[in-house]
Design a protein around this motif. Structure first.
Motif, mmCIF file in Angstrom:
data_model
loop_
_atom_site.group_PDB
_atom_site.id
_atom_site.type_symbol
_atom_site.label_atom_id
_atom_site.label_comp_id
_atom_site.label_asym_id
_atom_site.label_seq_id
_atom_site.Cartn_x
_atom_site.Cartn_y
_atom_site.Cartn_z
ATOM 1 N N ARG A 1 32.115 -15.624 11.676
ATOM 2 C CA ARG A 1 30.841 -14.758 11.788
ATOM 3 C C ARG A 1 30.593 -14.032 10.550
ATOM 4 N NH1 ARG A 1 33.655 -13.386 16.938
ATOM 5 N NH2 ARG A 1 32.792 -14.641 18.283
ATOM 6 N N LEU A 2 31.727 -13.789 9.884
ATOM 7 C CA LEU A 2 31.666 -12.994 8.332
ATOM 8 C C LEU A 2 31.145 -14.003 7.265
ATOM 9 C CD1 LEU A 2 34.673 -10.843 8.464
ATOM 10 C CD2 LEU A 2 32.541 -9.856 8.118
ATOM 11 N N TYR A 3 31.388 -15.347 7.494
ATOM 12 C CA TYR A 3 30.916 -16.126 6.481
ATOM 13 C C TYR A 3 29.291 -16.175 6.950
ATOM 14 C CZ TYR A 3 35.462 -17.937 5.930
ATOM 15 O OH TYR A 3 37.127 -18.051 5.701
ATOM 16 N N ASN A 4 28.904 -16.326 8.255
ATOM 17 C CA ASN A 4 27.710 -16.397 8.365
ATOM 18 C C ASN A 4 26.588 -15.371 8.037
ATOM 19 O OD1 ASN A 4 27.775 -18.630 9.656
ATOM 20 N ND2 ASN A 4 28.010 -17.793 11.866
ATOM 21 N N ALA A 5 27.488 -14.085 8.033
ATOM 22 C CA ALA A 5 26.528 -12.798 7.922
ATOM 23 C C ALA A 5 26.597 -12.624 6.149
ATOM 24 C CB ALA A 5 27.628 -11.592 8.072
ATOM 25 N N ALA A 6 27.427 -13.290 5.559
ATOM 26 C CA ALA A 6 27.229 -13.247 4.148
ATOM 27 C C ALA A 6 26.376 -14.233 3.581
ATOM 28 C CB ALA A 6 28.847 -13.561 3.454
ATOM 29 N N LEU A 7 26.166 -15.485 4.220
ATOM 30 C CA LEU A 7 25.172 -16.228 3.784
ATOM 31 C C LEU A 7 23.913 -15.815 4.228
ATOM 32 C CD1 LEU A 7 27.009 -19.455 4.984
ATOM 33 C CD2 LEU A 7 26.419 -18.952 2.589
ATOM 34 N N GLU A 8 23.743 -15.178 5.343
ATOM 35 C CA GLU A 8 22.651 -14.836 5.719
ATOM 36 C C GLU A 8 22.026 -13.583 4.963
ATOM 37 O OE1 GLU A 8 22.860 -13.608 10.019
ATOM 38 O OE2 GLU A 8 22.825 -15.887 10.397
ATOM 39 N N ALA A 9 23.094 -12.897 4.345
ATOM 40 C CA ALA A 9 22.619 -11.580 3.467
ATOM 41 C C ALA A 9 22.492 -12.163 2.057
ATOM 42 C CB ALA A 9 23.778 -10.576 3.532
ATOM 43 N N GLY A 10 22.556 -13.497 1.662
ATOM 44 C CA GLY A 10 22.359 -14.283 0.428
ATOM 45 C C GLY A 10 23.452 -13.837 -0.454
ATOM 46 N N LEU A 11 24.741 -13.434 0.064
ATOM 47 C CA LEU A 11 25.611 -13.243 -1.060
ATOM 48 C C LEU A 11 26.175 -14.465 -1.722
ATOM 49 C CD1 LEU A 11 28.032 -10.516 0.785
ATOM 50 C CD2 LEU A 11 25.720 -10.308 -0.323
ATOM 51 N N ASP A 12 26.096 -14.179 -3.237
ATOM 52 C CA ASP A 12 26.486 -15.491 -4.031
ATOM 53 C C ASP A 12 27.709 -15.257 -4.625
ATOM 54 O OD1 ASP A 12 25.963 -13.721 -5.880
ATOM 55 O OD2 ASP A 12 24.014 -14.391 -6.485
ATOM 56 N N ARG A 13 28.057 -15.811 -5.652
ATOM 57 C CA ARG A 13 29.564 -15.651 -6.271
ATOM 58 C C ARG A 13 29.414 -14.558 -7.028
ATOM 59 N NH1 ARG A 13 32.405 -20.859 -8.084
ATOM 60 N NH2 ARG A 13 34.269 -19.746 -7.532
ATOM 61 N N ASN A 14 28.443 -13.697 -7.301
ATOM 62 C CA ASN A 14 28.403 -12.492 -7.969
ATOM 63 C C ASN A 14 28.787 -11.366 -7.013
ATOM 64 O OD1 ASN A 14 28.180 -13.542 -10.661
ATOM 65 N ND2 ASN A 14 25.794 -13.720 -10.031
ATOM 66 N N SER A 15 28.707 -11.468 -5.635
ATOM 67 C CA SER A 15 28.908 -10.388 -4.674
ATOM 68 C C SER A 15 30.299 -10.327 -4.621
ATOM 69 C CB SER A 15 28.531 -11.007 -3.324
ATOM 70 O OG SER A 15 26.895 -11.546 -3.499
ATOM 71 N N ALA A 16 30.887 -9.451 -3.595
ATOM 72 C CA ALA A 16 32.287 -8.984 -3.622
ATOM 73 C C ALA A 16 32.292 -8.384 -1.885
ATOM 74 C CB ALA A 16 32.493 -7.946 -4.478
ATOM 75 N N VAL A 17 33.448 -8.844 -1.370
ATOM 76 C CA VAL A 17 33.739 -8.414 -0.063
ATOM 77 C C VAL A 17 34.555 -7.027 -0.061
ATOM 78 C CG1 VAL A 17 34.890 -9.162 2.065
ATOM 79 C CG2 VAL A 17 33.627 -10.777 0.771
ATOM 80 N N THR A 18 34.487 -6.066 0.601
ATOM 81 C CA THR A 18 35.175 -4.886 0.652
ATOM 82 C C THR A 18 35.631 -4.671 2.129
ATOM 83 O OG1 THR A 18 33.995 -3.991 -0.781
ATOM 84 C CG2 THR A 18 35.047 -2.538 0.285
ATOM 85 N N ALA A 19 36.888 -4.252 2.268
ATOM 86 C CA ALA A 19 37.489 -3.951 3.760
ATOM 87 C C ALA A 19 37.365 -2.383 3.606
ATOM 88 C CB ALA A 19 38.854 -4.533 3.774
ATOM 89 N N LEU A 20 37.020 -1.942 4.627
ATOM 90 C CA LEU A 20 37.148 -0.266 4.939
ATOM 91 C C LEU A 20 37.707 -0.224 6.158
ATOM 92 C CD1 LEU A 20 36.053 2.529 4.333
ATOM 93 C CD2 LEU A 20 34.237 2.233 5.759
ATOM 94 N N GLY A 21 39.011 0.240 6.421
ATOM 95 C CA GLY A 21 39.878 0.354 7.491
ATOM 96 C C GLY A 21 41.081 0.014 7.363
ATOM 97 N N GLY A 22 42.030 -0.385 8.362
ATOM 98 C CA GLY A 22 43.468 -0.411 8.442
ATOM 99 C C GLY A 22 43.794 -1.907 8.103
ATOM 100 N N GLY A 23 45.008 -2.445 8.454
ATOM 101 C CA GLY A 23 45.327 -3.756 7.936
ATOM 102 C C GLY A 23 44.662 -4.642 8.453
ATOM 103 N N VAL A 24 44.218 -4.390 9.760
ATOM 104 C CA VAL A 24 43.239 -5.498 10.373
ATOM 105 C C VAL A 24 41.928 -5.835 9.538
ATOM 106 C CG1 VAL A 24 41.923 -5.900 12.303
ATOM 107 C CG2 VAL A 24 44.142 -5.217 12.678
ATOM 108 N N ALA A 25 41.250 -4.678 9.141
ATOM 109 C CA ALA A 25 39.951 -5.024 8.475
ATOM 110 C C ALA A 25 40.448 -5.725 7.137
ATOM 111 C CB ALA A 25 39.212 -3.591 8.265
ATOM 112 N N GLY A 26 41.597 -5.155 6.407
ATOM 113 C CA GLY A 26 42.079 -5.655 5.211
ATOM 114 C C GLY A 26 42.411 -7.093 5.049
#
Ligand SMILES: NC(=O)c1ccc[n+]([C@@H]2O[C@H](COP(=O)([O-])OP(=O)(O)OC[C@H]3O[C@@H](n4cnc5c(N)ncnc54)[C@H](O)[C@@H]3O)[C@@H](O)[C@H]2O)c1
Length: 382
Positions: A92-117
């Motif tokens: 689901r996250l890959y889909n969200a990233a693709l739909e948002a047009g995230l490319d190789r200059n983008s980044a992924v951030t975790a905001l949360g505990g070990g599960v989100a991380g």
């Protein structure tokens, strides 16, 4: 560079043989997220992965800080809890990233505990063959353990963390203010991991915790409140991160020394697995497991009575839940054989010769392991 006005911010430089990254810790860092991130990443699109609880509490402040400095964050929220660390959510996250047009200059951030991380890190390490990853841990466990060292993973129906990679973040930003809203049990779970660093590497830290924790543990409420973001805690957290950083530097892929970070974890994983991961929080199981590892070390004639008592005495003050009723010694023994950290057929334990001196011990005599388990499961002895 804009001056960052936080009362106290500490920075630990972490490195592996191919990578360097900072761990920032302080109070009030979330609103400065954009300033701090922009020291390391030019403003760009970011997929921010959080869970529903953390997102409700902290996403607005965090995202505002990012936008102020020109980042374009896209928030994706998963349900809270271990069940979210799944391949289905990664997809689901890959889909969200693709739909948002995230490319190789983008980044992924975790905001949360070990599960989100763990989930966000796994996605960061695989999306477009890897994009930069930022950890913003909001539990004590994530600050002192899971955000540091680059292990990222999702669960498989056959076991926890079975699908994963090693992938170091570009930076870690730990705002201790977020700890104030932690439920008591989650906080105590993190304290157990913190104590682990004292036991395995730093007798001074252990002694400080020995002085500080008993009163603290009696007074701590749920949610935890300002106790959790004190100057003392800031020092302990950064010390723990330094220790983990040094160990990971010498053994990133856990082929040797890094295994000492699993002190107490062989017992903990077996107890968690034998109770279907429903009973203990991970840190609670680690607390119990560390007391058992100390007792086993003592029964083997390795750890003296005084040190054993110091470790188990402190862990008793954590008031972790009593053993699950009906759990049998044989069920826990069986679970050892499904531990990822076992080598061949022999369960591997991290034991201690003295405080600050852990080592790997393969296949201790079954009757001694049984004795430790019986004392705990039948009589609640830690
Ligand atoms: N990668 C590693 O090296 C490593 C090491 C240890 C553990 N882990 C993993 O970490 C996970 C456990 O992490 P965890 O204990 O942080 O669990 P978690 O992420 O599930 O968080 C625990 C609970 O606290 C809530 N929460 C988080 N921050 C909060 C806050 N500031 N205020 C109020 N509530 C908050 C969450 O919504 C959740 O309900 C497990 O999946 C474990 O496998 C990974």
């Amino acid at each position: 560079m804009c001056a960052i006005s936080v009362k106290k911010m500490l920075k630990v430089e972490l490195k592996t043989h191919r990578h360097r990254y900072p761990f920032y810790a302080g109070r009030g860092l979330l609103s400065l997220s954009g300033h701090i991130l922009s020291r390391h990443l030019p403003p760009r699109s970011l997929l921010v992965v959080s869970d529903e609880v953390v997102s409700r509490l902290y996403a607005e402040e965090f995202l505002r800080g990012l936008r102020e400095q020109g980042f374009q964050p896209f928030l994706y929220t998963v349900k809270e809890g271990e069940g979210s660390k799944s391949l289905a959510n990664a997809a689901r996250l890959y889909n969200a990233a693709l739909e948002a047009g995230l490319d190789r200059n983008s980044a992924v951030t975790a905001l949360g505990g070990g599960v989100a991380g763990d989930l966000a890190g796994f996605v960061a390490s695989t999306y477009l063959r890897g994009v930069p990853f930022v950890q913003v841990p909001t539990t004590l466990l994530a600050m002192v353990d899971s955000s540091v060292g680059g292990k990222v993973a999702v669960n498989h129906p056959l076991g926890k963390n079975l699908i994963g990679t090693f992938y170091q973040p570009s930076l870690i930003l730990a705002d201790l203010k977020t700890l104030e809203t932690l439920p008591r049990r989650e906080y105590i779970s993190g304290l157990a991991e913190l104590l682990k660093y004292g036991i395995i590497r730093d007798v001074k830290l252990f002694t400080r915790l020995e002085q500080f924790l008993p009163k603290h543990l009696e007074e701590v409420k749920s949610p935890v409140g300002s106790f959790a973001s004190s100057d003392n805690m800031l020092k302990y957290i950064t010390r723990a991160v330094m220790i983990k950083g040094e160990v990971v530097f010498r053994d990133e892929k856990e082929s040797g020394e890094r295994r000492i970070l699993n002190f107490g974890h062989t017992f903990a994983h077996a107890l968690e697995a034998a109770s279907d991961f429903q009973y203990y929080l991970h840190g609670e199981a680690v607390a119990v497991g560390m007391a058992m590892a100390a007792r086993l070390s003592h029964l083997l004639g390795l750890l003296d009575a005084r040190s054993t008592e110091r470790i188990t005495g402190l862990i008793k003050r954590f008031h972790v839940p009593p053993p699950p009723s009906g759990l049998k010694v044989e069920e826990v023994m069986r679970a050892f054989y499904y531990d990822k950290k076992k080598q061949g057929e022999h369960p591997v334990f991290i034991l201690a010769r003295e405080l600050g001196d852990p080592f790997v011990y393969k296949d201790p005599p079954a009757h001694l392991v049984t004795a430790v388990l019986e004392a705990y499961l039948h009589k609640g002895i830690l």
